[in-house]
Scaffold this motif. Structure first.
Motif, PDB file in Angstrom:
ATOM      1  N   GLY A  65      13.117   2.673   7.190  1.00 53.03           N
ATOM      2  CA  GLY A  65      11.868   2.635   7.939  1.00 53.03           C
ATOM      3  C   GLY A  65      11.282   3.998   8.213  1.00 53.03           C
ATOM      4  N   THR A  66      12.140   5.007   8.261  1.00 46.07           N
ATOM      5  CA  THR A  66      11.690   6.385   8.458  1.00 46.07           C
ATOM      6  C   THR A  66      12.599   7.322   7.673  1.00 46.07           C
ATOM      7  OG1 THR A  66      13.062   6.689  10.441  1.00 46.07           O
ATOM      8  CG2 THR A  66      10.774   5.960  10.775  1.00 46.07           C
ATOM      9  N   LEU A  67      12.056   8.444   7.279  1.00 40.95           N
ATOM     10  CA  LEU A  67      12.814   9.529   6.662  1.00 40.95           C
ATOM     11  C   LEU A  67      12.243  10.836   7.181  1.00 40.95           C
ATOM     12  CD1 LEU A  67      13.323   8.631   2.871  1.00 40.95           C
ATOM     13  CD2 LEU A  67      15.115   8.987   4.579  1.00 40.95           C
ATOM     14  N   GLY A  68      13.085  11.691   7.686  1.00 38.55           N
ATOM     15  CA  GLY A  68      12.610  12.960   8.201  1.00 38.55           C
ATOM     16  C   GLY A  68      11.573  12.801   9.286  1.00 38.55           C
ATOM     17  N   GLY A  69      11.671  11.706  10.051  1.00 41.69           N
ATOM     18  CA  GLY A  69      10.704  11.458  11.102  1.00 41.69           C
ATOM     19  C   GLY A  69       9.369  10.930  10.623  1.00 41.69           C
ATOM     20  N   LYS A  70       9.268  10.568   9.341  1.00 46.94           N
ATOM     21  CA  LYS A  70       8.011  10.077   8.777  1.00 46.94           C
ATOM     22  C   LYS A  70       8.150   8.614   8.389  1.00 46.94           C
ATOM     23  CE  LYS A  70       6.839  14.685   7.137  1.00 46.94           C
ATOM     24  NZ  LYS A  70       6.555  15.555   5.974  1.00 46.94           N
ATOM     25  N   PRO A  71       7.080   7.830   8.524  1.00 48.52           N
ATOM     26  CA  PRO A  71       7.175   6.402   8.220  1.00 48.52           C
ATOM     27  C   PRO A  71       7.361   6.126   6.732  1.00 48.52           C
ATOM     28  CG  PRO A  71       4.909   7.024   8.694  1.00 48.52           C
ATOM     29  CD  PRO A  71       5.747   8.225   9.000  1.00 48.52           C
ATOM     30  N   VAL A  72       8.162   5.114   6.453  1.00 50.33           N
ATOM     31  CA  VAL A  72       8.351   4.617   5.092  1.00 50.33           C
ATOM     32  C   VAL A  72       7.985   3.136   5.103  1.00 50.33           C
ATOM     33  CG1 VAL A  72       9.948   4.248   3.188  1.00 50.33           C
ATOM     34  CG2 VAL A  72      10.205   6.274   4.661  1.00 50.33           C
ATOM     35  N   LEU A  73       6.890   2.779   4.455  1.00 56.57           N
ATOM     36  CA  LEU A  73       6.416   1.404   4.375  1.00 56.57           C
ATOM     37  C   LEU A  73       6.685   0.854   2.975  1.00 56.57           C
ATOM     38  CD1 LEU A  73       2.949   1.793   6.143  1.00 56.57           C
ATOM     39  CD2 LEU A  73       5.195   1.372   7.181  1.00 56.57           C
ATOM     40  N   THR A  74       6.670  -0.454   2.841  1.00 55.58           N
ATOM     41  CA  THR A  74       6.874  -1.076   1.525  1.00 55.58           C
ATOM     42  C   THR A  74       5.782  -2.095   1.249  1.00 55.58           C
ATOM     43  OG1 THR A  74       8.331  -2.795   2.403  1.00 55.58           O
ATOM     44  CG2 THR A  74       9.378  -0.761   1.613  1.00 55.58           C
ATOM     45  N   ALA A  75       5.592  -2.364  -0.030  1.00 57.42           N
ATOM     46  CA  ALA A  75       4.680  -3.405  -0.501  1.00 57.42           C
ATOM     47  C   ALA A  75       5.301  -4.029  -1.733  1.00 57.42           C
ATOM     48  CB  ALA A  75       3.304  -2.822  -0.832  1.00 57.42           C
ATOM     49  N   VAL A  76       4.870  -5.230  -2.070  1.00 58.39           N
ATOM     50  CA  VAL A  76       5.347  -5.882  -3.293  1.00 58.39           C
ATOM     51  C   VAL A  76       4.526  -5.367  -4.460  1.00 58.39           C
ATOM     52  CG1 VAL A  76       5.616  -8.067  -4.508  1.00 58.39           C
ATOM     53  CG2 VAL A  76       6.105  -7.934  -2.054  1.00 58.39           C
ATOM     54  N   GLY A  77       5.214  -4.772  -5.433  1.00 56.51           N
ATOM     55  CA  GLY A  77       4.553  -4.243  -6.606  1.00 56.51           C
ATOM     56  C   GLY A  77       4.316  -5.300  -7.659  1.00 56.51           C
ATOM     57  N   GLY A  78       4.015  -4.854  -8.875  1.00 52.17           N
ATOM     58  CA  GLY A  78       3.701  -5.781  -9.963  1.00 52.17           C
ATOM     59  C   GLY A  78       4.537  -5.522 -11.193  1.00 52.17           C
ATOM     60  N   GLY A  79       4.153  -6.177 -12.274  1.00 48.45           N
ATOM     61  CA  GLY A  79       4.916  -6.074 -13.504  1.00 48.45           C
ATOM     62  C   GLY A  79       4.768  -4.747 -14.209  1.00 48.45           C
ATOM     63  N   GLU A  80       3.669  -4.062 -13.997  1.00 45.15           N
ATOM     64  CA  GLU A  80       3.425  -2.757 -14.617  1.00 45.15           C
ATOM     65  C   GLU A  80       3.259  -1.712 -13.529  1.00 45.15           C
ATOM     66  OE1 GLU A  80       3.669  -2.371 -17.792  1.00 45.15           O
ATOM     67  OE2 GLU A  80       3.764  -4.507 -18.284  1.00 45.15           O
ATOM     68  N   ARG A  81       3.456  -0.460 -13.931  1.00 45.05           N
ATOM     69  CA  ARG A  81       3.326   0.646 -12.990  1.00 45.05           C
ATOM     70  C   ARG A  81       1.967   0.618 -12.285  1.00 45.05           C
ATOM     71  NH1 ARG A  81       4.488   6.280 -12.382  1.00 45.05           N
ATOM     72  NH2 ARG A  81       2.657   7.319 -11.517  1.00 45.05           N
ATOM     73  N   ALA A  82       0.901   0.426 -13.063  1.00 42.43           N
ATOM     74  CA  ALA A  82      -0.439   0.441 -12.483  1.00 42.43           C
ATOM     75  C   ALA A  82      -0.600  -0.655 -11.433  1.00 42.43           C
ATOM     76  CB  ALA A  82      -1.488   0.283 -13.581  1.00 42.43           C
ATOM     77  N   ASP A  83       0.023  -1.812 -11.671  1.00 33.66           N
ATOM     78  CA  ASP A  83      -0.051  -2.895 -10.687  1.00 33.66           C
ATOM     79  C   ASP A  83       0.620  -2.484  -9.378  1.00 33.66           C
ATOM     80  OD1 ASP A  83      -1.216  -4.532 -12.673  1.00 33.66           O
ATOM     81  OD2 ASP A  83       0.766  -5.158 -13.387  1.00 33.66           O
ATOM     82  N   SER A  84       1.748  -1.801  -9.494  1.00 33.62           N
ATOM     83  CA  SER A  84       2.484  -1.374  -8.308  1.00 33.62           C
ATOM     84  C   SER A  84       1.722  -0.307  -7.542  1.00 33.62           C
ATOM     85  CB  SER A  84       3.870  -0.858  -8.699  1.00 33.62           C
ATOM     86  OG  SER A  84       4.668  -1.898  -9.215  1.00 33.62           O
ATOM     87  N   VAL A  85       1.120   0.634  -8.260  1.00 37.49           N
ATOM     88  CA  VAL A  85       0.340   1.681  -7.593  1.00 37.49           C
ATOM     89  C   VAL A  85      -0.849   1.057  -6.868  1.00 37.49           C
ATOM     90  CG1 VAL A  85      -1.078   3.738  -7.934  1.00 37.49           C
ATOM     91  CG2 VAL A  85       1.078   3.492  -9.175  1.00 37.49           C
ATOM     92  N   LEU A  86      -1.527   0.121  -7.516  1.00 38.18           N
ATOM     93  CA  LEU A  86      -2.677  -0.522  -6.884  1.00 38.18           C
ATOM     94  C   LEU A  86      -2.242  -1.301  -5.641  1.00 38.18           C
ATOM     95  CD1 LEU A  86      -5.671  -1.097  -6.903  1.00 38.18           C
ATOM     96  CD2 LEU A  86      -5.255  -2.954  -8.543  1.00 38.18           C
ATOM     97  N   ALA A  87      -1.122  -1.992  -5.725  1.00 39.22           N
ATOM     98  CA  ALA A  87      -0.612  -2.715  -4.552  1.00 39.22           C
ATOM     99  C   ALA A  87      -0.282  -1.738  -3.427  1.00 39.22           C
ATOM    100  CB  ALA A  87       0.623  -3.526  -4.935  1.00 39.22           C
ATOM    101  N   GLY A  88       0.293  -0.587  -3.791  1.00 39.02           N
ATOM    102  CA  GLY A  88       0.605   0.416  -2.785  1.00 39.02           C
ATOM    103  C   GLY A  88      -0.632   0.992  -2.134  1.00 39.02           C
ATOM    104  N   LEU A  89      -1.658   1.252  -2.926  1.00 39.99           N
ATOM    105  CA  LEU A  89      -2.912   1.774  -2.375  1.00 39.99           C
ATOM    106  C   LEU A  89      -3.525   0.786  -1.388  1.00 39.99           C
ATOM    107  CD1 LEU A  89      -4.521   3.236  -5.620  1.00 39.99           C
ATOM    108  CD2 LEU A  89      -3.624   4.560  -3.697  1.00 39.99           C
ATOM    109  N   ARG A  90      -3.471  -0.483  -1.735  1.00 39.47           N
ATOM    110  CA  ARG A  90      -4.069  -1.499  -0.874  1.00 39.47           C
ATOM    111  C   ARG A  90      -3.276  -1.689   0.422  1.00 39.47           C
ATOM    112  NH1 ARG A  90      -5.384  -5.720  -5.856  1.00 39.47           N
ATOM    113  NH2 ARG A  90      -7.422  -4.822  -6.422  1.00 39.47           N
ATOM    114  N   ALA A  91      -1.980  -1.341   0.386  1.00 38.78           N
ATOM    115  CA  ALA A  91      -1.119  -1.553   1.563  1.00 38.78           C
ATOM    116  C   ALA A  91      -1.017  -0.329   2.462  1.00 38.78           C
ATOM    117  CB  ALA A  91       0.281  -1.962   1.092  1.00 38.78           C
ATOM    118  N   LEU A  92      -1.697   0.749   2.121  1.00 36.10           N
ATOM    119  CA  LEU A  92      -1.650   1.936   2.970  1.00 36.10           C
ATOM    120  C   LEU A  92      -2.221   1.642   4.350  1.00 36.10           C
ATOM    121  CD1 LEU A  92      -2.772   4.678   0.412  1.00 36.10           C
ATOM    122  CD2 LEU A  92      -0.538   4.551   1.543  1.00 36.10           C
TER     123      LEU A  92
END
Length: 229
Positions: A65-92
């Motif tokens: 949940g945290t590393l070095g005092g900074k938040p670590v969040l998660t999201a469900v990615g996709g089948g390709e790298r681009a899908d995962s990056v897009l999911a991450g951008l939307r979950a910021l």
């Protein structure tokens, strides 16, 4: 400038390493590869938090949940790298605006140097973003279907692309979304931005920012981790 969030796509299987365990969870110097990468990123003073995109069936994520005092969040990615990056951008977090810059970094690049991240941020912030890389220095060959060399390609103005890559949240999400709708598989964020009409800035970084891809890379990464910061 304010510190940046970093999206880390980590939903892949890393099949070139072999075995059933996804590459990012294989041991490197006694700990999972991804943990080295996340700790290196979290230690950087200009990174505000991490958003890790995981496979839907990921049962190995340690629930950080945290590393070095900074938040670590998660999201469900996709089948390709681009899908995962897009999911991450939307979950910021909502506090990250559409015009704010974000970083994207490979889970399998644990040796990125802090100074290179600084150089990327300082150089790319003045324009529409950029990426770390290095000019191609080896002789480049074109091969035929039988593995024979048929042509020597020019290496001038050719670079190897690394991460982090850094773009504005909204522009990158739009570029990735457009590529997906058009059925184009983009290999990195810069390719999506190029297709959208941008010319990302190439910022030279250390060539020991390797992507751990094969079993042999683990030994090299362990050596480099002991020497890079």
């Amino acid at each position: 400038m304010a510190a940046l969030w970093c999206v880390v796509p980590a939903a892949g299987r890393g099949t070139r390493v072999g075995g059933d365990c996804p590459k990012q969870y294989l041991p490197l110097a006694g700990r999972p590869l991804i943990l080295h990468t996340l700790e290196r990123l979290a230690a950087h003073p200009r990174i505000a938090g991490l958003l890790v995109a995981l496979a839907a069936d990921d049962g190995r994520w340690p629930g950080i949940g945290t590393l070095g005092g900074k938040p670590v969040l998660t999201a469900v990615g996709g089948g390709e790298r681009a899908d995962s990056v897009l999911a991450g951008l939307r979950a910021l977090p909502s506090g990250v605006g559409q015009g704010d810059f974000v970083l994207v970094h490979d889970a399998a690049r644990p040796c990125v140097r802090s100074g290179d991240i600084d150089r990327l941020i300082d150089a790319a912030i003045a324009g529409d973003g950029g990426l770390l890389g290095a000019p191609l220095r080896d002789t480049l060959k074109r091969a035929d279907a039988h593995g024979r060399s048929t042509l020597t390609e020019p290496r001038e103005q050719r670079w190897r692309a690394f991460t982090p890559q850094m773009f504005r949240r909204g522009q990158l999400a739009a570029a990735l979304g457009a590529a997906a709708r058009e059925g184009v598989a983009v290999s990195d964020e810069a390719m999506a931005m190029e297709r959208a009409g941008f010319a990302p800035l190439l910022v030279e970084g250390a060539e020991d920012n390797i992507k751990v891809t094969t079993a042999a890379d683990f030994a090299l990464a362990e050596f480099l981790l002991s020497r890079t910061k």
